[in-house]
Design a protein around this motif. Structure first.
Motif, short mmCIF file in Angstrom:
data_model
loop_
_atom_site.label_atom_id
_atom_site.label_comp_id
_atom_site.label_asym_id
_atom_site.label_seq_id
_atom_site.Cartn_x
_atom_site.Cartn_y
_atom_site.Cartn_z
N ILE A 54 0.87 -1.19 0.00
CA ILE A 54 0.00 0.00 0.00
C ILE A 54 0.91 1.23 0.00
N PRO A 55 0.65 2.24 -0.84
CA PRO A 55 1.51 3.43 -0.87
C PRO A 55 1.62 4.11 0.48
N VAL A 56 2.83 4.48 0.84
CA VAL A 56 3.05 5.22 2.09
C VAL A 56 2.19 6.48 2.12
N ALA A 57 2.13 7.17 0.99
CA ALA A 57 1.39 8.44 0.93
C ALA A 57 -0.09 8.23 1.25
N LEU A 58 -0.66 7.12 0.84
CA LEU A 58 -2.07 6.84 1.14
C LEU A 58 -2.26 6.60 2.63
N ILE A 59 -1.38 5.81 3.23
CA ILE A 59 -1.47 5.54 4.67
C ILE A 59 -1.35 6.85 5.46
N MET A 60 -0.40 7.68 5.09
CA MET A 60 -0.20 8.95 5.79
C MET A 60 -1.39 9.90 5.59
N ALA A 61 -1.91 9.94 4.36
CA ALA A 61 -3.05 10.83 4.09
C ALA A 61 -4.28 10.40 4.88
N ILE A 62 -4.46 9.10 5.07
CA ILE A 62 -5.59 8.61 5.86
C ILE A 62 -5.39 8.93 7.34
N MET A 63 -4.16 8.75 7.85
CA MET A 63 -3.89 9.13 9.23
C MET A 63 -4.16 10.62 9.45
N HIS A 64 -3.70 11.43 8.51
CA HIS A 64 -3.91 12.88 8.57
C HIS A 64 -5.40 13.20 8.65
N SER A 65 -6.18 12.58 7.76
CA SER A 65 -7.60 12.89 7.65
C SER A 65 -8.42 12.29 8.79
N GLU A 66 -8.04 11.12 9.26
CA GLU A 66 -8.82 10.43 10.29
C GLU A 66 -8.59 10.99 11.68
N SER A 67 -7.34 11.30 12.01
CA SER A 67 -7.04 11.66 13.41
C SER A 67 -6.09 12.83 13.57
N ALA A 68 -5.60 13.40 12.46
CA ALA A 68 -4.56 14.43 12.53
C ALA A 68 -3.37 13.93 13.35
N PHE A 69 -3.09 12.63 13.19
CA PHE A 69 -1.96 11.97 13.84
C PHE A 69 -2.07 11.97 15.36
N ASN A 70 -3.28 11.81 15.85
CA ASN A 70 -3.53 11.69 17.29
C ASN A 70 -3.78 10.21 17.61
N PRO A 71 -2.85 9.53 18.26
CA PRO A 71 -3.02 8.09 18.52
C PRO A 71 -4.11 7.76 19.52
N LYS A 72 -4.62 8.75 20.24
CA LYS A 72 -5.68 8.53 21.22
C LYS A 72 -7.05 9.01 20.73
N ALA A 73 -7.15 9.30 19.43
CA ALA A 73 -8.42 9.78 18.87
C ALA A 73 -9.49 8.70 18.99
N LYS A 74 -10.73 9.15 19.24
CA LYS A 74 -11.87 8.24 19.35
C LYS A 74 -13.10 8.94 18.76
N SER A 75 -13.82 8.24 17.89
CA SER A 75 -15.01 8.83 17.26
C SER A 75 -16.28 8.29 17.91
N ALA A 76 -17.42 8.74 17.40
CA ALA A 76 -18.71 8.38 17.99
C ALA A 76 -19.10 6.93 17.76
N VAL A 77 -18.52 6.26 16.77
CA VAL A 77 -19.00 4.91 16.39
C VAL A 77 -18.93 3.88 17.52
N PRO A 78 -17.80 3.65 18.23
CA PRO A 78 -16.56 4.40 18.15
C PRO A 78 -15.49 3.71 17.29
N ALA A 79 -14.63 4.55 16.68
CA ALA A 79 -13.43 4.08 16.01
C ALA A 79 -12.24 4.65 16.78
#
Length: 330
Positions: free
Chosen positions: A165-190
């Motif tokens: 999987i392209p590194v850039a895709l993994i990084m872009a998803i991390m950026h978009s999903e959590s802004a690189f916050n390893p303790k992020a939690k969503s309502a689902v929760p994810a």
């Protein structure tokens, strides 16, 4: 916003100082300890609290966002069911998913009515404003996101090689999903850097990659290395299993990004005809996708995906990939 039960200037000044101390303390204890907050005390503003229409609308929007998150999870679980139990017709899976989403919409309507009643009562019983709130601006260093991204890029590079999987895709998803916050939690929760839902993506990766037929635990997904491994593995599952019939790599990339957020079944719905009971069949949709250019596939997704959230997500991730692509030099 911090409510207090006084309107005196002296009390407001004391509380402003207390807020400054608390914010600095919280920032120092944040996940990136090297990012202290900068607070401009001159920008602290005291305004009355009112139970106005804007507050009510925000509360209702939050309910709608939470409902959308639950509906997306239902779509993801439908994808799981479709691939694990091929003997169940797509039509039955679709009917069950629609029924669950209708139930979620009814619950949303009830919750919104309750909020409307609550705000109506608050406005009717509210005395002259006595409570105050403090509004403050927190300024973070401009390079804070870059520092956090750099911290987790080695995990992305490692899993990129492992799962193709392209590194850039993994990084872009991390950026978009959590802004690189390893303790992020969503309502689902994810949870975590790549916002993994334990019962869907987490379960898929456990079963198909780790050979463990059970959901992941939230505590596991708060470990950055495990989270990035899981998110990258799930991208591989989407790319090489769910969406493997899509021939063009760029078209498959757009579909993978959308499916990461909303499931392959909803991607299939964009291209399959409604009303034939087989709209979630991605292999059938791939035959149509393979006749389109990548730009046409992207446009179709942006126009016909069922959730605005997913459309915004596809747009954000697609644009952010270029931020993390390695530029070769000669």
């Amino acid at each position: 916003m911090v409510p207090i039960d006084t309107s005196t200037t002296e009390a407001n000044e004391l509380l402003a100082k207390e807020v400054e101390k608390n914010i600095i303390k919280e920032q120092q204890n944040a996940l990136s300890n090297e990012l202290p907050a900068k607070i401009n005390s001159e920008k602290i503003v005291v305004t009355p609290v009112q139970f106005n229409k804007k507050d009510e609308e925000i509360a209702k929007q939050n309910i709608q966002k939470q409902t959308t998150a639950y509906k997306i999870e239902a779509d993801l679980k439908s994808d799981q069911l479709a691939i694990k139990t091929v003997e169940i017709p797509y039509q039955i899976i679709e009917e069950a998913t629609v029924a669950q989403q209708i139930s979620l919409e009814k619950e949303q309507a009830e919750r919104i009515k309750k909020v409307e009643k609550q705000y109506q009562v608050l406005r009717q019983t509210e005395p002259k404003p006595q409570r105050k709130i403090l509004k403050y601006t927190v300024q973070l260093p401009t390079n804070s996101l870059g520092k956090r991204a750099k911290k987790y890029s080695p995990f992305a590079e490692k899993e990129s090689k492992r799962f193709d999987i392209p590194v850039a895709l993994i990084m872009a998803i991390m950026h978009s999903e959590s802004a690189f916050n390893p303790k992020a939690k969503s309502a689902v929760p994810a949870y975590g850097l790549m916002q993994i839902v334990p019962r869907t993506a987490g379960h898929d990766v456990n079963k198909l990659v780790r050979l463990i037929d059970k959901p992941m635990k939230p505590v596991e997904l708060y470990v950055p290395e495990v989270n990035v491994e899981t998110g990258s593995a799930y991208l591989n599952i989407l790319d090489q299993r769910y969406l493997k019939s899509i021939k063009d790599p760029e078209s498959r990339l757009y579909c993978t990004i959308a499916a990461y957020n909303t499931g392959a079944g909803n991607v299939a719905k964009v291209f399959n005809k409604k009303g034939d009971g087989n709209t979630r069949n991605i292999n059938r949709a791939a035959k149509i996708i393979n006749q389109l250019s990548p730009s046409e596939v992207y446009q179709a997704l942006m126009e016909r995906l069922p959730y605005d959230e997913t459309k915004h997500y596809l747009k954000k991730v697609s644009k952010r990939i270029s931020l993390y692509e390695v530029k070769s030099t000669t």
